[in-house]
Design an enzyme around this catalytic site. Sequence first.
Site, PDB file in Angstrom:
ATOM      1  N   GLY A  35      52.745  19.249  17.620  1.00 43.44           N
ATOM      2  CA  GLY A  35      51.534  19.367  18.525  1.00 43.44           C
ATOM      3  C   GLY A  35      51.248  17.735  19.057  1.00 43.44           C
ATOM      4  CB  CYS A  36      48.180  16.069  20.017  1.00 45.47           C
ATOM      5  SG  CYS A  36      47.465  14.428  20.330  1.00 45.47           S
ATOM      6  CG  PHE A  37      51.880  11.813  20.370  1.00 53.63           C
ATOM      7  CD1 PHE A  37      50.660  11.230  20.563  1.00 53.63           C
ATOM      8  CD2 PHE A  37      52.815  11.320  21.048  1.00 53.63           C
ATOM      9  CE1 PHE A  37      50.327  11.088  22.061  1.00 53.63           C
ATOM     10  CE2 PHE A  37      52.607  10.968  22.385  1.00 53.63           C
ATOM     11  CZ  PHE A  37      51.447  10.608  22.679  1.00 53.63           C
ATOM     12  CD1 TRP A  38      47.115  10.364  20.096  1.00 57.01           C
ATOM     13  CD2 TRP A  38      45.733  11.771  20.413  1.00 57.01           C
ATOM     14  NE1 TRP A  38      46.904  10.012  21.357  1.00 57.01           N
ATOM     15  CE2 TRP A  38      45.797  11.065  21.612  1.00 57.01           C
ATOM     16  CE3 TRP A  38      44.504  12.422  20.350  1.00 57.01           C
ATOM     17  CZ2 TRP A  38      45.106  11.006  22.866  1.00 57.01           C
ATOM     18  CZ3 TRP A  38      43.653  12.666  21.631  1.00 57.01           C
ATOM     19  CH2 TRP A  38      44.122  11.931  22.878  1.00 57.01           C
ATOM     20  CE1 TYR A 181      43.042  17.680  20.942  1.00 58.40           C
ATOM     21  CE2 TYR A 181      43.684  16.303  19.363  1.00 58.40           C
ATOM     22  CZ  TYR A 181      44.026  17.298  19.815  1.00 58.40           C
ATOM     23  OH  TYR A 181      45.241  18.138  19.705  1.00 58.40           O
TER      24      TYR A 181
END
Length: 213
Positions: A35-38, A181
């Site tokens: 998913g989102c790398f953050w 987010y």
Amino acid sequence: MVVLPSSAETARPLPPPAADEKADDATRTAVFAGGCFWGVQGVFQHVEGVTRAVSGYAGGEASTAHYEKVGSGRTGHAESVKVTYDPRKVSFGTLLQIYFSVAHDPTELDRQGPDSGPQYRSTIFVGDDEQARLAKAYIDQLDAAKSFGKKIATTIERGRTFYPAEDYHQDYLTLHPRQPYIVINDLPKVENLKRLFPDRYRAEPVLVSRTGT
């Protein structure tokens, strides 16, 4: 209004891998996409024994390793995190356990929480045959135990180059803790790491701003 699920809702305790690497004093790397790398970066930055965690792209070509292009879902890249670690302090097996337990939901196919597309797929980009063997063995172990109630969608990809992401994506969770987010999807992952792996959790994250890419 449609409320999309958080990608941090599925954290669960999982058994450690039955097979793991042998520790030595050589620094090693592992590349995970989930998913989102953050959020994935944020989790691994808080793991004791990790010396660097860099957000980036893997699965495609150098010419398309840019956020705007990867976001099209047509480059072959997945948002990924390259983890550098000391195997005397944390093993590849433990990193796998954390990855499957708290970093993402490995049953999602080409999506993660509110994000969808192949760039958000669950993939382990292995660096050698030993990593491939251990990753497959752990997936098989979890599937055999029906740990998630449905089959794990995580794939294993070989021979892929990792490309660091743009500077503004590095350390994003630490730099933007109040961004909605991050609050909804990513901070709970770090809390789940602290709750499920208290002996592996480090309060002070290892940041790219200090370690470089």
